[in-house]
Design a protein around this motif. Sequence first.
Motif, PDB file in Angstrom:
ATOM      1  N   ASN A   1      76.527  70.771  -2.640  1.00 10.28           N
ATOM      2  CA  ASN A   1      76.381  69.946  -1.427  1.00 10.28           C
ATOM      3  C   ASN A   1      76.026  70.772  -0.200  1.00 10.28           C
ATOM      4  O   ASN A   1      76.539  70.540   0.891  1.00 10.28           O
ATOM      5  CB  ASN A   1      77.651  69.123  -1.168  1.00 10.28           C
ATOM      6  N   ASN A   2      75.187  71.793  -0.395  1.00 12.03           N
ATOM      7  CA  ASN A   2      74.686  72.617   0.703  1.00 12.03           C
ATOM      8  C   ASN A   2      75.798  73.342   1.461  1.00 12.03           C
ATOM      9  O   ASN A   2      75.748  73.514   2.678  1.00 12.03           O
ATOM     10  CB  ASN A   2      73.840  71.775   1.666  1.00 12.03           C
ATOM     11  N   THR A   3      76.834  73.746   0.743  1.00  9.10           N
ATOM     12  CA  THR A   3      77.917  74.520   1.341  1.00  9.10           C
ATOM     13  C   THR A   3      77.584  76.013   1.235  1.00  9.10           C
ATOM     14  O   THR A   3      76.623  76.406   0.586  1.00  9.10           O
ATOM     15  CB  THR A   3      79.252  74.255   0.614  1.00  9.10           C
ATOM     16  N   LEU A   4      78.409  76.820   1.878  1.00  2.69           N
ATOM     17  CA  LEU A   4      78.313  78.276   1.758  1.00  2.69           C
ATOM     18  C   LEU A   4      79.332  78.707   0.712  1.00  2.69           C
ATOM     19  O   LEU A   4      80.490  78.297   0.778  1.00  2.69           O
ATOM     20  CB  LEU A   4      78.618  78.929   3.102  1.00  2.69           C
ATOM     21  N   ARG A   5      78.910  79.547  -0.239  1.00  2.00           N
ATOM     22  CA  ARG A   5      79.813  79.943  -1.336  1.00  2.00           C
ATOM     23  C   ARG A   5      80.220  81.405  -1.188  1.00  2.00           C
ATOM     24  O   ARG A   5      79.404  82.273  -0.915  1.00  2.00           O
ATOM     25  CB  ARG A   5      79.146  79.733  -2.685  1.00  2.00           C
ATOM     26  N   TYR A   6      81.511  81.633  -1.426  1.00  2.00           N
ATOM     27  CA  TYR A   6      82.090  82.970  -1.344  1.00  2.00           C
ATOM     28  C   TYR A   6      82.907  83.253  -2.597  1.00  2.00           C
ATOM     29  O   TYR A   6      83.479  82.335  -3.197  1.00  2.00           O
ATOM     30  CB  TYR A   6      83.006  83.081  -0.109  1.00  2.00           C
TER      31      TYR A   6
ATOM     32  N   THR B   1      81.985  74.302   4.364  1.00  2.00           N
ATOM     33  CA  THR B   1      80.951  73.527   5.027  1.00  2.00           C
ATOM     34  C   THR B   1      80.256  74.406   6.057  1.00  2.00           C
ATOM     35  O   THR B   1      80.873  75.304   6.640  1.00  2.00           O
ATOM     36  CB  THR B   1      81.552  72.289   5.719  1.00  2.00           C
ATOM     37  N   LYS B   2      78.969  74.174   6.251  1.00  2.00           N
ATOM     38  CA  LYS B   2      78.210  74.974   7.214  1.00  2.00           C
ATOM     39  C   LYS B   2      78.544  74.607   8.658  1.00  2.00           C
ATOM     40  O   LYS B   2      78.606  75.467   9.519  1.00  2.00           O
ATOM     41  CB  LYS B   2      76.706  74.778   7.006  1.00  2.00           C
ATOM     42  N   ASP B   3      78.758  73.325   8.902  1.00  2.00           N
ATOM     43  CA  ASP B   3      78.890  72.873  10.286  1.00  2.00           C
ATOM     44  C   ASP B   3      80.174  73.323  10.968  1.00  2.00           C
ATOM     45  O   ASP B   3      80.142  73.850  12.064  1.00  2.00           O
ATOM     46  CB  ASP B   3      78.734  71.352  10.383  1.00  2.00           C
ATOM     47  N   ASN B   4      81.315  73.168  10.317  1.00  2.00           N
ATOM     48  CA  ASN B   4      82.554  73.556  10.988  1.00  2.00           C
ATOM     49  C   ASN B   4      83.352  74.616  10.223  1.00  2.00           C
ATOM     50  O   ASN B   4      84.499  74.885  10.552  1.00  2.00           O
ATOM     51  CB  ASN B   4      83.431  72.326  11.253  1.00  2.00           C
ATOM     52  N   LEU B   5      82.732  75.207   9.214  1.00  2.00           N
ATOM     53  CA  LEU B   5      83.342  76.264   8.410  1.00  2.00           C
ATOM     54  C   LEU B   5      84.748  75.906   7.937  1.00  2.00           C
ATOM     55  O   LEU B   5      85.694  76.671   8.068  1.00  2.00           O
ATOM     56  CB  LEU B   5      83.353  77.589   9.169  1.00  2.00           C
ATOM     57  N   SER B   6      84.865  74.710   7.383  1.00  2.00           N
ATOM     58  CA  SER B   6      86.134  74.323   6.769  1.00  2.00           C
ATOM     59  C   SER B   6      85.991  74.421   5.248  1.00  2.00           C
ATOM     60  O   SER B   6      84.891  74.304   4.707  1.00  2.00           O
ATOM     61  CB  SER B   6      86.534  72.909   7.191  1.00  2.00           C
ATOM     62  N   ILE B   7      87.088  74.646   4.580  1.00  2.00           N
ATOM     63  CA  ILE B   7      87.079  74.789   3.130  1.00  2.00           C
ATOM     64  C   ILE B   7      86.746  73.440   2.502  1.00  2.00           C
ATOM     65  O   ILE B   7      87.433  72.447   2.743  1.00  2.00           O
ATOM     66  CB  ILE B   7      88.444  75.290   2.606  1.00  2.00           C
ATOM     67  N   ALA B   8      85.689  73.415   1.696  1.00  2.00           N
ATOM     68  CA  ALA B   8      85.306  72.199   0.987  1.00  2.00           C
ATOM     69  C   ALA B   8      85.885  72.194  -0.425  1.00  2.00           C
ATOM     70  O   ALA B   8      86.236  71.134  -0.945  1.00  2.00           O
ATOM     71  CB  ALA B   8      83.783  72.079   0.928  1.00  2.00           C
ATOM     72  N   LYS B   9      86.003  73.396  -1.024  1.00  2.00           N
ATOM     73  CA  LYS B   9      86.473  73.465  -2.411  1.00  2.00           C
ATOM     74  C   LYS B   9      86.922  74.888  -2.734  1.00  2.00           C
ATOM     75  O   LYS B   9      86.291  75.855  -2.315  1.00  2.00           O
ATOM     76  CB  LYS B   9      85.324  73.063  -3.342  1.00  2.00           C
TER      77      LYS B   9
ATOM     78  N   LYS C   1      96.300  78.843  -2.294  1.00  2.00           N
ATOM     79  CA  LYS C   1      95.211  78.200  -1.559  1.00  2.00           C
ATOM     80  C   LYS C   1      95.326  78.494  -0.063  1.00  2.00           C
ATOM     81  O   LYS C   1      94.325  78.680   0.617  1.00  2.00           O
ATOM     82  CB  LYS C   1      95.189  76.698  -1.830  1.00  2.00           C
ATOM     83  N   ALA C   2      96.551  78.555   0.440  1.00  2.96           N
ATOM     84  CA  ALA C   2      96.760  78.872   1.857  1.00  2.96           C
ATOM     85  C   ALA C   2      96.248  80.282   2.176  1.00  2.96           C
ATOM     86  O   ALA C   2      95.605  80.496   3.208  1.00  2.96           O
ATOM     87  CB  ALA C   2      98.235  78.734   2.223  1.00  2.96           C
ATOM     88  N   LYS C   3      96.525  81.234   1.301  1.00  3.87           N
ATOM     89  CA  LYS C   3      96.064  82.623   1.501  1.00  3.87           C
ATOM     90  C   LYS C   3      94.542  82.688   1.452  1.00  3.87           C
ATOM     91  O   LYS C   3      93.912  83.387   2.253  1.00  3.87           O
ATOM     92  CB  LYS C   3      96.690  83.535   0.434  1.00  3.87           C
ATOM     93  N   ILE C   4      93.937  81.976   0.523  1.00  6.59           N
ATOM     94  CA  ILE C   4      92.471  81.958   0.408  1.00  6.59           C
ATOM     95  C   ILE C   4      91.853  81.355   1.661  1.00  6.59           C
ATOM     96  O   ILE C   4      90.914  81.918   2.231  1.00  6.59           O
ATOM     97  CB  ILE C   4      92.045  81.182  -0.854  1.00  6.59           C
ATOM     98  N   LYS C   5      92.398  80.246   2.113  1.00 13.36           N
ATOM     99  CA  LYS C   5      91.871  79.586   3.314  1.00 13.36           C
ATOM    100  C   LYS C   5      91.983  80.499   4.529  1.00 13.36           C
ATOM    101  O   LYS C   5      91.023  80.664   5.285  1.00 13.36           O
ATOM    102  CB  LYS C   5      92.616  78.275   3.568  1.00 13.36           C
TER     103      LYS C   5
END
Length: 167
Positions: A56-61, A78-86, A103-107
Motif C-alpha cells: 500500500n505504498n508504505t515505507l519498509r524497514y 505510512t509516508k504521510d505521517n510516518l506512523s506504523i502501518a504493520k 511492538k512498543a520497542k519496534i515502534k
Amino acid sequence: MIKLLISILLLFTIFSSCNTKNQEKGDLNTILATIDSTDLTPLTNLSIYYVGKGENNTLRYFVNLYQGKCSPYLVDMTKDNLSIAKIDNQFVLKSCHDDYLTKAKIKESVTLYCKLNVYLLQTDEYGNVYINPFQEGPPTMMRISSNDKNPDSSKYSHYKDNWYKIR
C-alpha cells in the motif's frame, strides 16, 4: 565560437561537480550533527535499515538486533505521517520461534530512526553508531563511543570529531 562554448560547458561541469561534492559533504555533516544531538539510547544494540516500498505504498524497514542471529522484523510505515502501518514477525517466528522485540520497542525505535534521515543505522552494546547515510549497503561511517575502551580503528579513517569513515 565553438571552442568558447566547449570551454564554458567544461567549466560549468567542473563547478557543478565540486558543488555536488560540497553539498553531499554538507548533507553528511548535517546528518552527523543530528545524530550527535539525539539520544540514541532506545536504539542500543539494534540494526534498522530502509529496504524500499512496502504494501500500500508504505515505507519498509528491517529491524533486528545488532549482529542478531534471527530474521528481522518487517516494519511498514505510512509516508504521510510516518506512523506504523504493520509489523510483520513471520520470519522472526520461523527463524527463532519467539519474538525478541516488543511492538512498543519496534515502534519507538523506528520512529526515532526516521528522524535521523539515514538508510542504515546500527548501534552496538558500547554505543558505537554505524551508519550508511546515502544509499543501501553496509555502514560507511562510524561514531566511536566513549564507552568503548578498545575500539579497533584500523578499519577506519578519521573524518571529524569522533566520526570515522569505514575503509
